[in-house]
Design an enzyme around this catalytic site. Structure first.
Site, short mmCIF file in Angstrom:
data_model
loop_
_atom_site.label_atom_id
_atom_site.label_comp_id
_atom_site.label_asym_id
_atom_site.label_seq_id
_atom_site.Cartn_x
_atom_site.Cartn_y
_atom_site.Cartn_z
N GLY A 173 -8.73 111.91 -52.94
CA GLY A 173 -8.48 111.42 -51.59
C GLY A 173 -8.42 109.90 -51.62
O GLY A 173 -9.04 109.28 -52.50
N GLN A 233 -8.71 101.54 -48.30
CA GLN A 233 -8.94 101.35 -49.73
C GLN A 233 -7.78 100.66 -50.43
O GLN A 233 -7.91 100.24 -51.58
CB GLN A 233 -9.23 102.69 -50.41
CG GLN A 233 -10.53 103.31 -49.99
CD GLN A 233 -10.76 104.61 -50.71
OE1 GLN A 233 -10.29 105.65 -50.28
NE2 GLN A 233 -11.47 104.56 -51.83
N CYS A 284 -16.23 107.64 -55.39
CA CYS A 284 -15.26 106.95 -54.54
C CYS A 284 -14.45 105.99 -55.41
O CYS A 284 -15.02 105.30 -56.26
CB CYS A 284 -16.00 106.17 -53.46
SG CYS A 284 -14.91 105.28 -52.34
N LEU A 285 -13.14 105.96 -55.19
CA LEU A 285 -12.28 105.11 -56.02
C LEU A 285 -12.58 103.63 -55.80
O LEU A 285 -12.23 102.80 -56.63
CB LEU A 285 -10.80 105.40 -55.75
CG LEU A 285 -10.36 106.83 -56.10
CD1 LEU A 285 -8.87 107.00 -55.83
CD2 LEU A 285 -10.69 107.19 -57.54
N HIS A 302 -15.39 112.38 -46.02
CA HIS A 302 -15.53 111.14 -46.80
C HIS A 302 -14.42 110.15 -46.42
O HIS A 302 -14.67 108.97 -46.19
CB HIS A 302 -15.46 111.50 -48.30
CG HIS A 302 -15.50 110.34 -49.24
ND1 HIS A 302 -16.52 110.15 -50.16
CD2 HIS A 302 -14.64 109.32 -49.44
CE1 HIS A 302 -16.28 109.07 -50.87
NE2 HIS A 302 -15.14 108.53 -50.45
N GLU A 303 -13.19 110.66 -46.31
CA GLU A 303 -12.04 109.77 -46.03
C GLU A 303 -12.05 109.29 -44.57
O GLU A 303 -11.72 108.14 -44.29
CB GLU A 303 -10.72 110.47 -46.37
CG GLU A 303 -10.60 110.93 -47.82
CD GLU A 303 -10.84 109.85 -48.85
OE1 GLU A 303 -10.60 108.66 -48.56
OE2 GLU A 303 -11.30 110.19 -49.96
N HIS A 326 -14.26 106.45 -44.29
CA HIS A 326 -13.64 105.19 -44.73
C HIS A 326 -12.94 104.50 -43.56
O HIS A 326 -13.03 103.29 -43.40
CB HIS A 326 -12.57 105.46 -45.80
CG HIS A 326 -13.09 105.45 -47.20
ND1 HIS A 326 -13.72 104.35 -47.75
CD2 HIS A 326 -13.07 106.39 -48.18
CE1 HIS A 326 -14.06 104.63 -49.01
NE2 HIS A 326 -13.68 105.85 -49.29
#
Ligand code: CO
Length: 197
Positions: free
Chosen positions: A48, A53, A95-96, A137-138, A141
């Site tokens: 994701g 991000q 997380c990226l 999670h997204e 963000h």
């Protein structure tokens, strides 16, 4: 700015704390941005990726729970709204924007997602398992919330040291001039908001 210059920003980049505003315009450029977000997500081996991000203040994220192009289903959620959480489940997340940091996060096991796709079609779905976790999670963000903000008290203590390392690295990049200043970043986010929000 061409979408090819987008890249994933790393904690504590200020865009990660930015609460995104709803998207009111979907055009060809936005679709190219979405395509680029999928590429970046796959390159980084993610499942994701939220617009914050890649330093964009837009309320959208991409997801493919299979994590590989040509496998699973590519989904785009624009202006996502979550409702009707039920049950609680703990699972490991990463997380990226926080490479290699993993920690257990408690979240509702099931959630209802309402959003739009890139064609402007309405999405309304009940999700569970990995997909429920990814969309939570997204969507976090997009509200400027990271999974490290949702850790237990002991979990927060455990990540203190790696977070300090991320901070040190970011400060080093600022000193070396390889990341923009906070003011420049905020000015750029405001420009994108004007275009799409
Ligand atoms: Co993340």
């Amino acid at each position: 700015m061409p979408e090819t210059s987008l890249k994933i920003v790393i904690y504590p980049h200020p865009a990660l704390q930015y609460a995104s505003k709803p998207v009111v315009r979907i055009n060809a450029k936005l679709k190219r941005i979405v395509a680029r977000m999928f590429e970046l997500m796959y390159e980084a081996k993610g499942i994701g990726l939220a617009a914050n991000q890649v330093n964009l203040p837009l309320r959208l994220f991409v997801m493919n729970s299979a994590g590989k192009p040509g496998e699973g289903v590519e989904r785009v959620f624009i202006n996502p709204v979550l409702s009707q959480p039920s049950g609680m489940e703990e699972a490991e997340e990463g997380c990226l924007s926080l490479p290699e940091l993993l920690a257990d996060v408690r979240r509702p096991a099931k959630i209802t997602m309402s959003a739009f796709d890139t064609e402007g079609n309405e999405i309304h779905e009940r999700l569970s398992g990995l997909e429920a976790r990814i969309v939570q999670h997204e969507t976090d963000h997009l509200d400027g919330v990271l999974f490290i903000d949702r850790l237990s008290a002991s979990g927060k203590i455990e990540v203190q040291e790696p977070l300090r390392d991320f901070m040190d690295e970011y400060m080093r990049h600022i000193r070396e001039g390889t990341v923009a200043s906070d003011e420049e970043i905020r000015a750029r986010l405001a420009e994108w908001e004007q275009e799409y929000c």
